[in-house]
Design a protein around this motif. Structure first.
Motif, PDB file in Angstrom:
ATOM      1  N   ALA A 173      -0.917  -9.488  -3.968  1.00  0.00           N
ATOM      2  CA  ALA A 173      -0.568  -8.823  -2.715  1.00  0.00           C
ATOM      3  C   ALA A 173       0.889  -9.069  -2.322  1.00  0.00           C
ATOM      4  CB  ALA A 173      -1.473  -9.328  -1.599  1.00  0.00           C
ATOM      5  N   ASP A 174       1.569  -9.957  -3.027  1.00  0.00           N
ATOM      6  CA  ASP A 174       2.839 -10.482  -2.526  1.00  0.00           C
ATOM      7  C   ASP A 174       4.078  -9.679  -2.926  1.00  0.00           C
ATOM      8  OD1 ASP A 174       2.811 -11.024  -5.163  1.00  0.00           O
ATOM      9  OD2 ASP A 174       2.988 -13.197  -4.985  1.00  0.00           O
ATOM     10  N   LEU A 175       3.874  -8.482  -3.470  1.00  0.00           N
ATOM     11  CA  LEU A 175       4.963  -7.574  -3.854  1.00  0.00           C
ATOM     12  C   LEU A 175       5.714  -8.060  -5.096  1.00  0.00           C
ATOM     13  CD1 LEU A 175       6.405  -6.793  -0.300  1.00  0.00           C
ATOM     14  CD2 LEU A 175       4.911  -5.335  -1.669  1.00  0.00           C
ATOM     15  N   GLN A 176       5.184  -9.092  -5.764  1.00  0.00           N
ATOM     16  CA  GLN A 176       5.848  -9.525  -7.003  1.00  0.00           C
ATOM     17  C   GLN A 176       5.567  -8.524  -8.132  1.00  0.00           C
ATOM     18  OE1 GLN A 176       4.842 -14.082  -6.887  1.00  0.00           O
ATOM     19  NE2 GLN A 176       6.916 -13.801  -7.644  1.00  0.00           N
ATOM     20  N   ASP A 177       4.396  -7.878  -8.064  1.00  0.00           N
ATOM     21  CA  ASP A 177       4.055  -6.864  -9.062  1.00  0.00           C
ATOM     22  C   ASP A 177       4.548  -5.501  -8.572  1.00  0.00           C
ATOM     23  OD1 ASP A 177       2.729  -8.867 -10.451  1.00  0.00           O
ATOM     24  OD2 ASP A 177       0.857  -8.481  -9.373  1.00  0.00           O
ATOM     25  N   ASP A 178       5.177  -4.765  -9.464  1.00  0.00           N
ATOM     26  CA  ASP A 178       5.777  -3.486  -9.080  1.00  0.00           C
ATOM     27  C   ASP A 178       4.841  -2.323  -9.431  1.00  0.00           C
ATOM     28  OD1 ASP A 178       7.311  -1.256  -8.709  1.00  0.00           O
ATOM     29  OD2 ASP A 178       9.138  -2.144  -9.572  1.00  0.00           O
ATOM     30  N   PRO A 179       4.345  -1.602  -8.408  1.00  0.00           N
ATOM     31  CA  PRO A 179       3.406  -0.499  -8.668  1.00  0.00           C
ATOM     32  C   PRO A 179       3.952   0.567  -9.619  1.00  0.00           C
ATOM     33  CG  PRO A 179       3.497  -0.995  -6.328  1.00  0.00           C
ATOM     34  CD  PRO A 179       4.583  -1.805  -6.968  1.00  0.00           C
ATOM     35  N   LYS A 180       5.279   0.613  -9.794  1.00  0.00           N
ATOM     36  CA  LYS A 180       5.856   1.585 -10.737  1.00  0.00           C
ATOM     37  C   LYS A 180       5.255   1.469 -12.132  1.00  0.00           C
ATOM     38  CE  LYS A 180      10.527   2.480  -9.040  1.00  0.00           C
ATOM     39  NZ  LYS A 180      10.905   1.273  -8.227  1.00  0.00           N
ATOM     40  N   GLU A 181       4.699   0.284 -12.434  1.00  0.00           N
ATOM     41  CA  GLU A 181       4.172   0.062 -13.786  1.00  0.00           C
ATOM     42  C   GLU A 181       2.782   0.687 -13.984  1.00  0.00           C
ATOM     43  OE1 GLU A 181       6.033  -1.381 -15.949  1.00  0.00           O
ATOM     44  OE2 GLU A 181       7.461  -2.643 -14.829  1.00  0.00           O
ATOM     45  N   ILE A 182       2.163   1.141 -12.885  1.00  0.00           N
ATOM     46  CA  ILE A 182       0.779   1.626 -12.997  1.00  0.00           C
ATOM     47  C   ILE A 182       0.603   2.678 -14.098  1.00  0.00           C
ATOM     48  CG2 ILE A 182      -1.008   2.943 -11.749  1.00  0.00           C
ATOM     49  CD1 ILE A 182      -0.350   1.255  -9.278  1.00  0.00           C
ATOM     50  N   PRO A 183       1.465   3.704 -14.151  1.00  0.00           N
ATOM     51  CA  PRO A 183       1.284   4.703 -15.222  1.00  0.00           C
ATOM     52  C   PRO A 183       1.415   4.106 -16.631  1.00  0.00           C
ATOM     53  CG  PRO A 183       2.768   5.534 -13.521  1.00  0.00           C
ATOM     54  CD  PRO A 183       2.541   4.086 -13.214  1.00  0.00           C
ATOM     55  N   ASN A 184       2.242   3.078 -16.785  1.00  0.00           N
ATOM     56  CA  ASN A 184       2.379   2.455 -18.110  1.00  0.00           C
ATOM     57  C   ASN A 184       1.095   1.745 -18.534  1.00  0.00           C
ATOM     58  OD1 ASN A 184       5.010   3.319 -17.902  1.00  0.00           O
ATOM     59  ND2 ASN A 184       5.771   1.327 -17.182  1.00  0.00           N
TER      60      ASN A 184
ATOM     61  N   CYS B 268       0.824  -1.212   0.000  1.00  0.00           N
ATOM     62  CA  CYS B 268       0.000   0.000   0.000  1.00  0.00           C
ATOM     63  C   CYS B 268       0.857   1.259   0.000  1.00  0.00           C
ATOM     64  CB  CYS B 268      -0.959  -0.003   1.184  1.00  0.00           C
ATOM     65  SG  CYS B 268      -2.313  -1.155   0.933  1.00  0.00           S
ATOM     66  N   ASP B 269       1.959   1.232   0.754  1.00  0.00           N
ATOM     67  CA  ASP B 269       2.877   2.375   0.741  1.00  0.00           C
ATOM     68  C   ASP B 269       3.435   2.614  -0.648  1.00  0.00           C
ATOM     69  OD1 ASP B 269       2.652   3.276   3.246  1.00  0.00           O
ATOM     70  OD2 ASP B 269       4.481   2.331   4.052  1.00  0.00           O
ATOM     71  N   GLU B 270       3.859   1.527  -1.272  1.00  0.00           N
ATOM     72  CA  GLU B 270       4.420   1.654  -2.625  1.00  0.00           C
ATOM     73  C   GLU B 270       3.385   2.221  -3.599  1.00  0.00           C
ATOM     74  OE1 GLU B 270       7.779  -1.922  -2.860  1.00  0.00           O
ATOM     75  OE2 GLU B 270       6.012  -1.992  -4.146  1.00  0.00           O
ATOM     76  N   ILE B 271       2.158   1.688  -3.510  1.00  0.00           N
ATOM     77  CA  ILE B 271       1.103   2.158  -4.427  1.00  0.00           C
ATOM     78  C   ILE B 271       0.859   3.643  -4.215  1.00  0.00           C
ATOM     79  CG2 ILE B 271      -1.355   2.013  -4.967  1.00  0.00           C
ATOM     80  CD1 ILE B 271      -1.221  -0.988  -4.389  1.00  0.00           C
ATOM     81  N   ARG B 272       0.732   4.026  -2.937  1.00  0.00           N
ATOM     82  CA  ARG B 272       0.490   5.435  -2.633  1.00  0.00           C
ATOM     83  C   ARG B 272       1.570   6.319  -3.225  1.00  0.00           C
ATOM     84  NH1 ARG B 272      -2.362   4.638   2.358  1.00  0.00           N
ATOM     85  NH2 ARG B 272      -0.497   3.668   3.165  1.00  0.00           N
ATOM     86  N   GLY B 273       2.821   5.878  -3.069  1.00  0.00           N
ATOM     87  CA  GLY B 273       3.945   6.669  -3.583  1.00  0.00           C
ATOM     88  C   GLY B 273       3.844   6.893  -5.077  1.00  0.00           C
ATOM     89  N   ILE B 274       3.422   5.881  -5.806  1.00  0.00           N
ATOM     90  CA  ILE B 274       3.347   5.990  -7.261  1.00  0.00           C
ATOM     91  C   ILE B 274       2.108   6.746  -7.701  1.00  0.00           C
ATOM     92  CG2 ILE B 274       3.066   4.675  -9.407  1.00  0.00           C
ATOM     93  CD1 ILE B 274       5.845   4.471  -8.183  1.00  0.00           C
ATOM     94  N   ILE B 275       0.978   6.425  -7.081  1.00  0.00           N
ATOM     95  CA  ILE B 275      -0.289   6.949  -7.582  1.00  0.00           C
ATOM     96  C   ILE B 275      -0.466   8.425  -7.252  1.00  0.00           C
ATOM     97  CG2 ILE B 275      -2.037   6.638  -5.775  1.00  0.00           C
ATOM     98  CD1 ILE B 275      -3.480   4.819  -7.918  1.00  0.00           C
ATOM     99  N   ALA B 276       0.264   8.882  -6.230  1.00  0.00           N
ATOM    100  CA  ALA B 276       0.213  10.310  -5.886  1.00  0.00           C
ATOM    101  C   ALA B 276       0.520  11.170  -7.104  1.00  0.00           C
ATOM    102  CB  ALA B 276       1.198  10.605  -4.758  1.00  0.00           C
ATOM    103  N   GLY B 277       1.423  10.688  -7.946  1.00  0.00           N
ATOM    104  CA  GLY B 277       1.786  11.453  -9.147  1.00  0.00           C
ATOM    105  C   GLY B 277       0.754  11.340 -10.258  1.00  0.00           C
ATOM    106  N   VAL B 278      -0.280  10.515 -10.068  1.00  0.00           N
ATOM    107  CA  VAL B 278      -1.260  10.282 -11.138  1.00  0.00           C
ATOM    108  C   VAL B 278      -2.599  10.936 -10.813  1.00  0.00           C
ATOM    109  CG1 VAL B 278      -2.481   8.506 -12.455  1.00  0.00           C
ATOM    110  CG2 VAL B 278      -0.144   8.071 -11.673  1.00  0.00           C
ATOM    111  N   THR B 279      -3.143  10.610  -9.647  1.00  0.00           N
ATOM    112  CA  THR B 279      -4.465  11.131  -9.276  1.00  0.00           C
ATOM    113  C   THR B 279      -4.680  10.951  -7.781  1.00  0.00           C
ATOM    114  OG1 THR B 279      -6.853  10.874  -9.575  1.00  0.00           O
ATOM    115  CG2 THR B 279      -5.525   8.883  -9.759  1.00  0.00           C
TER     116      THR B 279
END
Ligand code: UDP
Ligand code: MG
Length: 315
Positions: A99-110, A25-36
């Motif tokens: 949920a297991d951190l195998q997926d990297d939230p950095k890819e969300i904008p892509n 959730c921390d990782e997602i928040r960090g990335i998504i803050a720059g999106v919306t």
């Protein structure tokens, strides 16, 4: 959480992932803050035995504007978790992530960029997979076979990291292990599907819930999906075609045997052929009946599907 539409929903199925969720959730928040800021994270606790539900509660306490939890009474499986997550999701774009951190939230904008190119569903394609050798190999085989039978030609069907236009996610009827065939189902419904390469990481905490054994059942699931989507929508034609062929060959053999018997007074040692003929007639009649019974099922259960075919109503 309010009932407003959101730009983005992130649906996360979690079975015994207590340690992973806060990091994710921390990782997602960090990335998504720059999106919306218009986003929600929906975590489905799929009957976990560890402290997953406590983890979700404490995450929600910290950020109730964005986090929602759904707790299952028992472990019903990833497909059920996703289905329920999709029902609650209010985002225009709905993500799924493991949920297991195998997926990297950095890819969300892509993913979002690819959806905005006009795709209905964008699936992750795990690069340099960080799973065991057996799993990687059986997965390659599985992907190859699946793409033979699918309109969507992907390298990686079963990546947990995907982005959907809301309508697509909500149209999926998921149960059992059918989450593995989401791109097949959506592709056969005529949705536009693409994939993007995604960075894949090692599972940090906890254990994988799926061993290589799952691939055995996988092919039966593939048959089910094909049956329920494009291929067997006309069972009378599918089974009837096979059945008619068997029946005709059987009848030809039967006529030949009858001819021998009438002309020569015996079947001239053609007993094996005779038996094959009888077998073909029997199998043929059964397949034709199966097709007709299948047709009744389609008539009873397949009706509402027609509305999923509508892309847009112009009025
Ligand atoms: N999962 C779930 N219910 C289950 C099994 C798995 O919700 O019965 C979740 C799990 O917590 C994870 C995702 O599905 O978020 C993928 O599971 P896992 O990482 O074990 O699969 P793998 O990556 O090994 O294929
Ligand atoms: Mg995993």
């Amino acid at each position: 959480m309010s009932n407003d539409k959101k730009e983005i929903s992130i649906v996360i199925p979690a079975y015994n992932e207590a340690e992973n969720l806060p990091v994710l959730c921390d990782e997602i928040r960090g990335i998504i803050a720059g999106v919306t800021d218009s986003y929600e994270i929906i975590i489905i606790d799929d009957g976990s035995l560890d402290k997953t539900s406590e983890a979700i509660e404490s995450l929600r306490k910290k950020d109730s504007a964005h986090i929602m939890g759904i707790q299952f009474r028992s472990n019903f499986g990833k497909a059920s978790a996703l289905k329920v997550g999709f029902t609650y999701a209010q985002g225009e774009i709905i993500f799924t992530m493991d949920a297991d951190l195998q997926d990297d939230p950095k890819e969300i904008p892509n993913f979002i960029a690819k959806i905005n190119e006009g795709y209905d569903l964008v699936s992750g394609w795990k690069q340099n997979r960080k799973d065991s050798f057996i799993k990687n190999t059986s997965s390659k085989f599985f992907n190859f076979i699946t793409s033979l039978f699918s309109k969507a030609k992907l390298h990686d069907f079963n990546c947990g990291f995907k982005a959907y236009r809301s309508e697509v996610a909500k149209s999926l009827d998921l149960y059992g292990q059918l989450h593995r065939y989401i791109p097949v189902m959506a592709g056969n419904q005529g949705y536009k599907i693409s994939e993007i390469p995604v960075h894949h990481r090692k599972r940090k905490f906890g254990k994988s819930k799926y061993g290589p054994v799952r691939f055995l059942n996988g092919f039966l699931d593939l048959l089910t999906v094909m049956m329920l989507t494009k291929y067997f929508k006309r069972p009378a034609h599918f089974f009837g075609g096979l059945g008619s062929a068997a029946l005709i060959i059987g009848l030809v053999i039967g006529s030949y045997i009858t001819y021998l018997r009438l002309i020569y007074g015996s079947i001239q040692g053609r007993l094996p052929l005779f038996i094959a003929g009888i077998l073909l007639v029997m199998v043929g009649v059964q397949l034709i009946s199966l097709g007709l019974i299948g047709e009744m099922f389609v008539k009873v259960a397949g009706k509402e599907d027609e509305f999923l075919k509508i892309k847009k109503i112009i009025n």
